[in-house]
Design a protein around this motif. Structure first.
Motif, short mmCIF file in Angstrom:
data_model
loop_
_atom_site.label_atom_id
_atom_site.label_comp_id
_atom_site.label_asym_id
_atom_site.label_seq_id
_atom_site.Cartn_x
_atom_site.Cartn_y
_atom_site.Cartn_z
N ASP A 87 0.83 -1.22 0.00
CA ASP A 87 0.00 0.00 0.00
C ASP A 87 0.86 1.26 0.00
N ALA A 88 2.03 1.20 0.66
CA ALA A 88 2.84 2.41 0.84
C ALA A 88 3.85 2.65 -0.28
N GLU A 89 4.21 1.63 -1.02
CA GLU A 89 5.23 1.79 -2.06
C GLU A 89 4.68 2.50 -3.30
N GLU A 136 3.52 16.10 2.76
CA GLU A 136 2.82 16.03 1.48
C GLU A 136 2.55 17.43 0.94
N ALA A 150 2.81 12.47 -3.44
CA ALA A 150 2.02 11.24 -3.47
C ALA A 150 2.64 10.18 -2.57
N ALA A 151 3.97 10.12 -2.53
CA ALA A 151 4.64 9.14 -1.68
C ALA A 151 4.33 9.40 -0.21
N ARG A 189 1.71 10.98 0.93
CA ARG A 189 0.29 10.70 1.15
C ARG A 189 0.08 9.21 1.42
N ARG A 190 0.71 8.36 0.60
CA ARG A 190 0.58 6.92 0.81
C ARG A 190 1.17 6.49 2.14
N ALA A 229 -1.12 7.72 5.01
CA ALA A 229 -2.40 7.01 4.96
C ALA A 229 -2.26 5.56 5.42
N THR A 230 -1.13 4.94 5.11
CA THR A 230 -0.91 3.54 5.44
C THR A 230 -0.55 3.34 6.91
N HIS A 249 -6.80 12.29 6.21
CA HIS A 249 -6.59 10.87 6.49
C HIS A 249 -7.56 10.32 7.54
#
Length: 403
Positions: free
Chosen positions: A89-91, A152, A165-166, A168-169, A172-173, A196
């Protein structure tokens, strides 16, 4: 028996010289009132040349195992369905998160020697995966994550959509798996919380407020900028200060202006290129900024990007030096134009504001009086220490979320 707390940090804690190091120090020393604190440093945010004001808590710097060992650990983590899903999910993750790989958990535990059941506080988003891996091995009863800044948003304002975007992931993860999440800026805490679905806490940046700062030279025409000048937004601001604000300011006053830049910088970088300028002094990293503030007429910070709250400005407020900056410079600070600070949108407007300060001792006095009161209410070290303990207390009462 005092409960233990492991603080995972990306830079050595230090009460001066670097904004992130100062924030780590604030958390560690504030928490040490109620917890037996151990700081483990994974130095992905660099190293200080030296620390003039070290913290009074144990600090260890983690030396990672060899690449092959780390790679084997990482492969073993991927055999765990939870980690396989999280990393998927995070990559791709931000470069700092890759440098502080979750596979370094064994190295952190070996260096710190903390016992099972110790809670974990991580400072900065990119340490979240590693902190979670450590907490799982320790069976920590609770965890806390200080994002400090909205990474972010910062990357987005710099036009780096991939990095935005990285982050954000990443947030969020991993952030929802912590018992508590904090940021330095109220507005960023609100934004990140909404983005989030998190309940976020505000822990302001802290500065020491001198009881009696040394008398200032009121005849001075020194323009000061104190910052980590290796950091891109600060380096850009220093260049704008010299190349655009200075000429406009010199055109507005007959006093010989001197620009003094204090902070670590790359001699081969854009700030190093300013060394030959006739009106510029590059002081580099110094162990005590008191004399520089005492000789300054005004602090000018032409920041165009950034996030969080600017320790460099709060420090100037505490040192009773008038501040001229941009809207970005005061973002996250509940200060008002012409009451606490002078705000300008352009280099020309910043020069005009600095000229106003140089030409009016009454204005300078009014600004510094109000700014000092603001710092004492919101950013003095004892005030922030209470906020740190409130945040960690809330996280501990929340207990473990999803480990």
């Amino acid at each position: 028996m005092t409960p233990a707390l492991l603080v995972l940090a990306p830079i050595e804690p230090c009460a001066a010289g670097n904004g992130l190091a100062m924030r780590v120090a604030s958390f560690a020393e504030s928490a040490a009132v109620a917890w037996d604190v151990q700081v483990a440093v994974v130095p992905v945010a660099g190293r200080l040349p030296f620390c003039p004001h070290p913290v009074a808590v144990p600090v260890v710097t983690v030396v990672p195992s060899g690449r092959q060992v780390v790679a084997r650990r990482f492969a073993a983590m991927l055999a765990d369905p939870l980690w396989r899903g999280l990393l998927a999910d995070a990559e791709p993750m931000p470069s700092a998160a890759r440098a502080a790989s979750a596979a370094l958990a064994a190295d952190v535990l070996s260096a710190s020697g903390v016992a099972p059941g110790t809670p974990v506080l991580a400072i900065r988003s990119y340490l979240a995966p590693l902190a979670l891996a450590i907490a799982r091995q320790l069976a920590s009863p609770w965890t806390a994550l200080d994002l400090d800044d909205d990474d972010e948003s910062l990357a987005s304002t710099q036009g780096d959509d991939a990095t935005a975007a990285a982050y954000r992931r990443l947030v969020a993860t991993f952030a929802p798996r912590f018992s508590g999440v904090s940021l330095a800026s109220p507005s960023e805490a609100l934004d990140v919380g909404r983005r989030h679905g998190l309940r976020t806490h505000v822990v302001p940046n802290a500065v020491a407020v001198p009881a009696e700062p040394p008398p200032r030279d009121l005849s001075s025409a020194v323009v000061l900028f104190v910052a980590n000048l290796d950091y891109g937004p600060n380096a850009d601001a220093a260049v704008v200060l010299v190349e655009r604000v200075l000429p406009a300011l010199e055109a507005r006053t007959d006093r010989p202006i001197r620009i003094v830049l204090v902070g670590t910088y790359d001699p081969e970088g854009p700030v190093g290129g300013l060394a030959s300028h006739r009106a510029v002094t590059l002081a580099g990293f110094v162990d005590d900024v008191s004399d520089y503030y005492a000789r300054a007429a005004v602090v000018v910070a032409p920041l165009s990007t950034g996030s969080g709250t600017r320790i460099k400005l709060i420090e100037a407020f505490a040192r009773r030096v008038p501040v001229v900056t941009t809207p970005v410079g005061v973002a996250g600070l509940a200060v008002r134009h012409r009451e606490h600070v002078l705000i300008g949108e352009t280099p020309e407007a910043l020069a005009a504001a600095a000229a106003d300060v140089l030409g009016s001792p009454a204005l300078a006095q009014s600004l510094t009086t109000a700014a000092l009161q603001f710092v004492r209410r919101h950013h003095a070290a004892p005030v922030v220490a209470e906020r740190v303990r409130e945040f960690l207390g809330a996280a501990s009462s929340q207990g473990a979320l999803r480990r």
